[in-house]
Design a protein around this motif. Structure first.
Motif, PDB file in Angstrom:
ATOM      1  N   PRO A  18      35.958  33.890  51.619  1.00 10.15           N
ATOM      2  CA  PRO A  18      36.329  34.874  50.588  1.00 10.15           C
ATOM      3  C   PRO A  18      36.497  34.170  49.241  1.00 10.15           C
ATOM      4  CG  PRO A  18      37.828  34.941  52.480  1.00 10.15           C
ATOM      5  CD  PRO A  18      36.995  33.717  52.637  1.00 10.15           C
ATOM      6  N   THR A  19      36.018  34.783  48.156  1.00  9.46           N
ATOM      7  CA  THR A  19      36.115  34.145  46.841  1.00  9.46           C
ATOM      8  C   THR A  19      37.186  34.772  45.964  1.00  9.46           C
ATOM      9  OG1 THR A  19      34.551  35.670  45.849  1.00  9.46           O
ATOM     10  CG2 THR A  19      33.626  33.685  46.873  1.00  9.46           C
ATOM     11  N   TYR A  20      37.719  35.917  46.393  1.00 11.59           N
ATOM     12  CA  TYR A  20      38.699  36.687  45.626  1.00 11.59           C
ATOM     13  C   TYR A  20      38.106  37.232  44.330  1.00 11.59           C
ATOM     14  CZ  TYR A  20      41.516  35.018  49.336  1.00 11.59           C
ATOM     15  OH  TYR A  20      41.958  34.782  50.603  1.00 11.59           O
ATOM     16  N   VAL A  21      36.806  37.177  44.217  1.00 14.75           N
ATOM     17  CA  VAL A  21      36.107  37.860  43.124  1.00 14.75           C
ATOM     18  C   VAL A  21      35.682  39.218  43.686  1.00 14.75           C
ATOM     19  CG1 VAL A  21      34.070  37.843  41.627  1.00 14.75           C
ATOM     20  CG2 VAL A  21      35.279  35.699  42.118  1.00 14.75           C
ATOM     21  N   THR A  22      36.140  40.303  43.040  1.00 15.42           N
ATOM     22  CA  THR A  22      35.960  41.619  43.661  1.00 15.42           C
ATOM     23  C   THR A  22      35.012  42.531  42.884  1.00 15.42           C
ATOM     24  OG1 THR A  22      37.915  42.415  42.530  1.00 15.42           O
ATOM     25  CG2 THR A  22      38.219  41.616  44.774  1.00 15.42           C
ATOM     26  N   ALA A  23      34.437  42.005  41.829  1.00 12.10           N
ATOM     27  CA  ALA A  23      33.474  42.816  41.082  1.00 12.10           C
ATOM     28  C   ALA A  23      32.525  41.899  40.348  1.00 12.10           C
ATOM     29  CB  ALA A  23      34.201  43.714  40.077  1.00 12.10           C
ATOM     30  N   VAL A  24      31.365  42.404  40.037  1.00 17.30           N
ATOM     31  CA  VAL A  24      30.424  41.622  39.238  1.00 17.30           C
ATOM     32  C   VAL A  24      30.444  42.162  37.805  1.00 17.30           C
ATOM     33  CG1 VAL A  24      28.969  41.000  41.199  1.00 17.30           C
ATOM     34  CG2 VAL A  24      28.480  43.099  39.935  1.00 17.30           C
ATOM     35  N   PRO A  25      30.089  41.337  36.824  1.00 16.88           N
ATOM     36  CA  PRO A  25      30.161  41.769  35.422  1.00 16.88           C
ATOM     37  C   PRO A  25      29.099  42.813  35.072  1.00 16.88           C
ATOM     38  CG  PRO A  25      29.239  39.556  35.567  1.00 16.88           C
ATOM     39  CD  PRO A  25      29.653  39.939  36.950  1.00 16.88           C
ATOM     40  N   ASN A  26      29.290  43.452  33.918  1.00 20.70           N
ATOM     41  CA  ASN A  26      28.304  44.461  33.522  1.00 20.70           C
ATOM     42  C   ASN A  26      27.600  44.113  32.217  1.00 20.70           C
ATOM     43  OD1 ASN A  26      30.110  45.023  31.482  1.00 20.70           O
ATOM     44  ND2 ASN A  26      30.938  46.852  32.466  1.00 20.70           N
ATOM     45  N   GLY A  27      27.902  42.939  31.667  1.00 21.78           N
ATOM     46  CA  GLY A  27      27.154  42.493  30.489  1.00 21.78           C
ATOM     47  C   GLY A  27      27.878  42.690  29.173  1.00 21.78           C
TER      48      GLY A  27
END
Ligand code: ADP
Length: 502
Positions: free
Chosen positions: A51-60
């Motif tokens: 698990p990376t604890y990153v829960t969303a990807v960016p949108n720019g």
């Protein structure tokens, strides 16, 4: 010429040993999915699914100036990234090879001090104003704490080795890979190891995020090409190979310890697919694979990586060549005018040639071989002379070299398709009725192998088409794009997320 005939026969037999058929691909995908899901249930499985604890990807739309350091394997990269908030960024970077002596040492201090020195040199060269106004002042102070931290650079530390991550800037090294071996560092928090050396130099830099290069690649791809859904997968095909993808939280059955935002219902997982099928249930296993593994620093692990990534492909090729050279009945790299029986005295290879040395054949010459499709293979023959000290290689020599190198590269690409195809099937994006069936499934990739090896992505695509559940139509939707400087931009993006949580 019976010896030349024998070479052709031998080459054909090696090439067919390296063949990885459509059936093999499908069997591989099934097992990959099984092991991927096993990693969601418990820890200690072959693929760690960290698990990376990153829960969303960016949108720019993200903005700001961040530092990023990437310790990938072969090189150390230090860069600064200005995110412009419109899917674009400006990146300044420097690159230095990691000295071999620091990869295998008793303590990790020298390696992390080396990184800190490079950060200092980078800031001095590229952000001199920052250097003048802050670093100089800070250098003269007796303790780093005495300095007000408002101008501190946030740094994303891309550390591409298996780490047990327990927070956004804290993670313990599980084991080294890619030829690194520093026992002292195993089990330690790599962010703390770096921060200590940064503080020793009094740099106004805070290690804000620990980033796996695969996660960085996924983030970078999402920032630069935000489709409706962002990217699904980030994959590395360089010195090593690994991938990170977005998984639904309800599928992650093993406990998640750290704090994280639960509202998105997703989390990025670092698969550590380099150790897919360490048990060798389905991976091809030629005598050369066996020998390479036996002579590696980590026998029995990273078995997928040992068949796919840049660090190992050249060595597989080298082991095959040495095997052929030792066969007296086959004429490879031989002086035809010599009648001696001892191959060592008839060979046209210089004694200092990398062909005789472990790790002496760099995978990049495979790209030269793959690119040269002229009848006389002139470029390849020249490269064999200059890079590998093979003197006046014959056309037959070069043809054999090319055929075998191409087969090693092709097998690696088709194995890569197993990993990519399995993750696409796992996501359900191809069958999910809620997702527009024309929407591309975006995959960001990075690393010299996928970037420079000719047709690597085309060969991956060919194999994807053959996968049950993907097929021609599905493969058309899978868009594999280079996330150039992905780890740098991705690290900056994760440092930004981390800074917002401080
Ligand atoms: P890292 O993964 O360490 O960040 P790279 O992505 O540059 O670094 O990958 C380096 C690896 O890629 C080395 O193992 C090298 O042999 C291999 N490599 C470099 N150039 C090529 C090429 N043109 N074709 C195939 N392999 C290459």
């Amino acid at each position: 010429l019976p010896l030349a005939m024998a070479l052709e026969t031998k080459t054909k037999s090696v090439v067919s040993e390296l063949e990885y058929t459509d059936d093999n691909v499908n069997i591989g995908v099934k097992e990959f999915l099984r092991q991927l899901n096993e990693g969601l249930e418990t820890s200690g499985t072959s693929m760690s699914q960290i698990p990376t604890y990153v829960t969303a990807v960016p949108n720019g739309t993200e903005k700001g100036l961040y530092l990023a350091v990437d310790l990938g394997g072969t090189n150390l990269r230090v860069c600064s990234v200005r995110l412009n908030g419109d899917n674009t960024f400006n990146l300044t970077y420097s690159k230095a090879p990691v000295p071999k002596s620091l990869m295998v040492a008793d303590t990790a201090k020298e390696l992390f001090a080396f990184i800190a020195e490079h950060i200092k040199a980078f800031i001095k060269e590229h952000h001199y104003d920052h250097y003048e106004s802050h670093i100089r002042r800070r250098e003269t102070m007796s303790t780093p704490e005495g300095y007000r931290d408002e101008h501190i650079f946030r740094l994303g530390f891309t550390f591409s080795f298996p780490v047990q991550q327990v927070g956004i800037n804290k993670g313990y090294l599980i084991r080294w890979t890619k030829g690194f071996d520093i026992a002292d560092a195993v089990g330690k928090d790599v962010c703390a190891l770096l921060q200590v050396e940064i503080d020793a130099l009094r740099l106004p830099v805070k290690v804000a995020a620990l980033v796996n290069d695969t996660v960085g690649t996924l983030m970078a791809r999402s920032y630069t090409s935000p489709g409706k859904a962002g990217a699904l997968l980030g994959g590395i095909f360089g010195t090593g190979t690994n991938g990170a993808y977005i998984e639904k939280l309800d599928k992650i059955k093993k406990p998640l310890e750290g704090d994280y935002d639960k509202t998105t219902g997703e989390m990025v997982l670092n698969t550590e697919w380099g150790s897919f099928d360490n048990q060798l249930n389905v991976l091809p296993n030629t005598s050369y694979d066996i020998q390479l593994d036996k002579e590696s620093v980590n026998p029995g692990i990273q078995m997928f990586e040992k068949r796919v990534s840049g660090m190992f492909l050249g060595e597989i090729l080298r082991l095959i060549l040495v095997d052929i050279l030792q066969d007296k009945s086959v004429a490879l790299f031989r002086d035809e005018n010599s009648n001696q029986n001892d191959w060592k005295s008839t060979t046209t290879i210089g004694t200092e040639s990398g062909i005789f040395k472990k790790w002496g054949l760099d995978s990049s010459i495979m790209s030269v071989a793959a690119l040269d499709s002229t009848p006389d293979l002139g470029t390849l023959r020249q490269e064999l002379e200059s890079q590998l000290e093979v003197y006046s290689p014959s056309l037959e020599d070069a043809q054999a070299f090319k055929a075998i190198a191409d087969a090693v590269g092709r097998r690696a690409a088709r194995l890569s398709a197993v990993a990519i195809g399995a993750v696409v099937l796992q996501s359900g994006n191809l069958t999910d009725a809620a997702i527009d069936s024309n929407e591309p499934i975006d995959i960001g990739v990075d690393g010299s192998l996928v970037e420079h090896y000719p047709n690597f992505r085309t060969m991956i695509h060919e194999a994807l088409k053959a996968i049950d559940g993907i097929g021609e139509k599905g493969a058309e939707r899978i868009r594999i794009g280079i996330a150039k400087d992905g780890s740098g931009v991705g690290a900056a993006l994760i440092a930004l997320v981390a800074a917002s949580m401080e």
